[in-house]
Design an enzyme around this catalytic site. Structure first.
Site, PDB file in Angstrom:
ATOM      1  N   HIS A   1       0.829  -1.235   0.326  1.00 21.00           N
ATOM      2  CA  HIS A   1       0.010  -0.061  -0.054  1.00 21.00           C
ATOM      3  C   HIS A   1       0.962   1.429  -0.035  1.00 21.00           C
ATOM      4  O   HIS A   1       1.837   1.374   0.480  1.00 21.00           O
ATOM      5  CB  HIS A   1      -0.878   0.018   1.243  1.00 21.00           C
ATOM      6  CG  HIS A   1      -0.322  -0.254   2.336  1.00 21.00           C
ATOM      7  ND1 HIS A   1       0.233  -1.452   2.904  1.00 21.00           N
ATOM      8  CD2 HIS A   1       0.168   0.753   3.482  1.00 21.00           C
ATOM      9  CE1 HIS A   1       0.780  -1.274   4.162  1.00 21.00           C
ATOM     10  NE2 HIS A   1       0.686   0.042   4.526  1.00 21.00           N
TER      11      HIS A   1
ATOM     12  N   HIS B   1       1.091   5.198   1.061  1.00 20.59           N
ATOM     13  CA  HIS B   1       0.198   6.302   1.830  1.00 20.59           C
ATOM     14  C   HIS B   1       0.199   7.534   0.891  1.00 20.59           C
ATOM     15  O   HIS B   1       1.387   7.836   0.519  1.00 20.59           O
ATOM     16  CB  HIS B   1       0.998   6.611   2.925  1.00 20.59           C
ATOM     17  CG  HIS B   1       1.007   5.376   4.138  1.00 20.59           C
ATOM     18  ND1 HIS B   1       0.286   5.324   5.284  1.00 20.59           N
ATOM     19  CD2 HIS B   1       1.695   4.403   3.875  1.00 20.59           C
ATOM     20  CE1 HIS B   1       0.521   4.105   5.829  1.00 20.59           C
ATOM     21  NE2 HIS B   1       1.375   3.428   5.048  1.00 20.59           N
TER      22      HIS B   1
END
Ligand code: AMP
Length: 110
Positions: free
Chosen positions: A96, A98
């Site tokens: 992922h 951010h």
């Protein structure tokens, strides 16, 4: 077993999804570190950046970040961060990025 983020992608766990396409899904971080803090996650379960194949979702993650930043009105700038491994504090083993913005961000990060 499905990762936490796969469960969010599959709507088994609630999250505020702000963007999705065929390859990535993005939702607001549950513990935001900036007024805008969004996680951009490939649908494909890859444990982290180190495990992303050479022809993986790199471009799709970056393109989604650009689109979302525009959508969120981050005209003053923003930061994209990927924590890889324990030294970086990675806590969810599903790649992922951010996306952080909405305030002045200090440098270097801790
Ligand atoms: P990292 O430490 O880089 O692995 O980032 C994981 C991020 O996932 C952290 O910023 C957490 O606040 C966020 N997070 C954990 N659980 C959830 C959840 N259920 N919904 C949204 N974000 C979450």
């Amino acid at each position: 077993m499905a990762t936490l983020f796969t469960k969010i992608i599959n709507r088994e766990i609630p999250a505020e999804i702000v963007y999705e396409d065929e390859h990535v899904v993005a939702f607001r971080d549950i513990d935001p570190k900036a007024p805008v803090h969004i996680l951009i996650v490939p649908r494909q379960e890859v444990s982290g950046l180190a495990a992303l194949p050479e022809l993986g979702d790199h471009t799709r993650i970056l393109n989604a970040a650009k689109t979302i930043a525009e959508q969120e009105g981050l005209s003053g700038g923003y930061r994209l961060v990927i924590n890889q491994g324990p030294d970086a504090g990675q806590s969810v083993d599903h790649l992922h990025a951010h996306l952080l913005g909405g305030r002045t961000l200090t440098w270097p990060p801790g």
